[in-house]
Scaffold this motif. Structure first.
Motif, PDB file in Angstrom:
ATOM      1  N   UNK A 196      -7.225 -24.908  10.129  1.00  0.00           N
ATOM      2  CA  UNK A 196      -6.165 -24.453   9.303  1.00  0.00           C
ATOM      3  C   UNK A 196      -5.287 -25.943   8.817  1.00  0.00           C
ATOM      4  N   UNK A 197      -5.981 -26.982   9.043  1.00  0.00           N
ATOM      5  CA  UNK A 197      -5.231 -28.271   8.824  1.00  0.00           C
ATOM      6  C   UNK A 197      -5.944 -29.020   7.745  1.00  0.00           C
ATOM      7  N   UNK A 198      -5.384 -29.506   6.659  1.00  0.00           N
ATOM      8  CA  UNK A 198      -5.546 -30.590   5.632  1.00  0.00           C
ATOM      9  C   UNK A 198      -4.622 -31.440   5.409  1.00  0.00           C
ATOM     10  N   UNK A 199      -5.155 -32.765   5.923  1.00  0.00           N
ATOM     11  CA  UNK A 199      -4.026 -33.805   6.039  1.00  0.00           C
ATOM     12  C   UNK A 199      -4.255 -34.733   4.725  1.00  0.00           C
ATOM     13  N   UNK A 200      -4.976 -34.102   3.681  1.00  0.00           N
ATOM     14  CA  UNK A 200      -5.050 -35.020   2.379  1.00  0.00           C
ATOM     15  C   UNK A 200      -6.261 -34.952   1.880  1.00  0.00           C
ATOM     16  N   UNK A 201      -6.677 -35.356   0.694  1.00  0.00           N
ATOM     17  CA  UNK A 201      -7.665 -35.385  -0.023  1.00  0.00           C
ATOM     18  C   UNK A 201      -8.733 -34.198   0.102  1.00  0.00           C
ATOM     19  N   UNK A 202      -7.949 -33.252   0.188  1.00  0.00           N
ATOM     20  CA  UNK A 202      -9.095 -31.697   0.156  1.00  0.00           C
ATOM     21  C   UNK A 202      -9.848 -31.689   1.246  1.00  0.00           C
ATOM     22  N   UNK A 203      -9.783 -32.430   2.557  1.00  0.00           N
ATOM     23  CA  UNK A 203     -10.659 -32.056   3.619  1.00  0.00           C
ATOM     24  C   UNK A 203     -10.076 -31.325   4.565  1.00  0.00           C
ATOM     25  N   UNK A 204     -11.003 -30.356   5.376  1.00  0.00           N
ATOM     26  CA  UNK A 204     -10.471 -29.714   6.689  1.00  0.00           C
ATOM     27  C   UNK A 204     -10.609 -30.806   7.519  1.00  0.00           C
ATOM     28  N   UNK A 205      -9.411 -31.637   7.663  1.00  0.00           N
ATOM     29  CA  UNK A 205      -9.327 -32.882   8.254  1.00  0.00           C
ATOM     30  C   UNK A 205     -10.022 -32.900   9.933  1.00  0.00           C
ATOM     31  N   UNK A 206      -9.436 -31.665  10.475  1.00  0.00           N
ATOM     32  CA  UNK A 206      -9.776 -31.873  12.109  1.00  0.00           C
ATOM     33  C   UNK A 206     -11.299 -31.399  12.220  1.00  0.00           C
ATOM     34  N   UNK A 207     -12.036 -30.694  11.144  1.00  0.00           N
ATOM     35  CA  UNK A 207     -13.292 -30.470  11.416  1.00  0.00           C
ATOM     36  C   UNK A 207     -14.171 -31.593  10.900  1.00  0.00           C
ATOM     37  N   UNK A 208     -13.971 -32.035   9.691  1.00  0.00           N
ATOM     38  CA  UNK A 208     -14.706 -33.168   8.959  1.00  0.00           C
ATOM     39  C   UNK A 208     -14.732 -34.366   9.744  1.00  0.00           C
ATOM     40  N   UNK A 209     -13.526 -34.800  10.305  1.00  0.00           N
ATOM     41  CA  UNK A 209     -13.444 -35.913  11.022  1.00  0.00           C
ATOM     42  C   UNK A 209     -14.242 -36.109  12.097  1.00  0.00           C
ATOM     43  N   UNK A 210     -14.379 -34.572  12.898  1.00  0.00           N
ATOM     44  CA  UNK A 210     -15.377 -34.676  13.991  1.00  0.00           C
ATOM     45  C   UNK A 210     -16.779 -34.646  13.657  1.00  0.00           C
ATOM     46  N   UNK A 211     -17.264 -34.180  12.357  1.00  0.00           N
ATOM     47  CA  UNK A 211     -18.722 -34.149  12.118  1.00  0.00           C
ATOM     48  C   UNK A 211     -19.169 -35.577  11.874  1.00  0.00           C
TER      49      UNK A 211
END
Length: 133
Positions: A118-133
C-alpha cells in the motif's frame, strides 16, 4: 515509514509544536525502531468549533479527563506488533509530559495499519516491497 497526523486546537507556539513532533518521533524511534530520518508528520491546527473531543463523557470511569489541550495522533503504518503499539502508547505520554507538560489523559492515539504493497514513496515503486527484493 509511518505517516503521523497530529490534530490539536490552533494557537500553540512553534516551540510547542516542535517539542510535540520531536517527542512523537523519539517515542517511535525507541519503541518501533524507526531511523532518525524517517519522520513524516503533518500538523492539523483546528478551530475550536471544528475540534470536538469529549472531555469527560467517554471513558470517564477509567480516569480519563481531558482538557482543551487534548491532542489526537493518527498514525498510518505498515504492520506493527501489539507489543510495539503498547510500548508506544505507554512511552509517548511520558515524553509529552516531560517536554510540553501535557497530561497523559490528553494523549489520544489511533494506529491504522496497511500492507506493505500500500506504499509508494516515489518514482512509481511499491517501495516497501521493492526495497526488500
Amino acid at each position: 515509514m509511518p505517516i503521523v497526523h497530529i490534530y490539536l486546537l490552533e494557537g500553540k507556539p512553534q516551540t510547542y509544536l516542535q517539542a510535540l513532533g520531536d517527542s512523537i518521533h523519539q517515542a517511535l524511534m525507541e519503541t518501533w525502531g524507526l531511523p532518525e530520518k524517517d519522520r513524516f508528520q503533518i500538523f492539523h491546527e483546528e478551530k475550536a468549533e471544528h475540534f470536538k473531543i469529549d472531555h469527560f463523557a467517554y471513558l470517564e470511569g477509567e480516569g480519563v479527563q481531558r482538557s482543551d489541550d487534548v491532542i489526537m495522533i493518527q498514525i498510518t503504518t505498515s504492520p506493527r506488533t501489539i507489543q510495539m503499539k503498547r510500548a508506544f502508547y505507554k512511552r509517548l505520554p511520558d515524553l509529552l509530559k516531560d517536554s510540553i507538560g501535557l497530561s497523559p489523559a490528553n494523549v489520544f492515539i489511533n494506529v491504522m495499519m496497511t500492507d506493505e504493497e500500500d506504499w509508494s514513496l516515489g518514482i512509481g515503486k511499491t517501495t516497501l516491497i521493492e526495497k526488500l527484493e
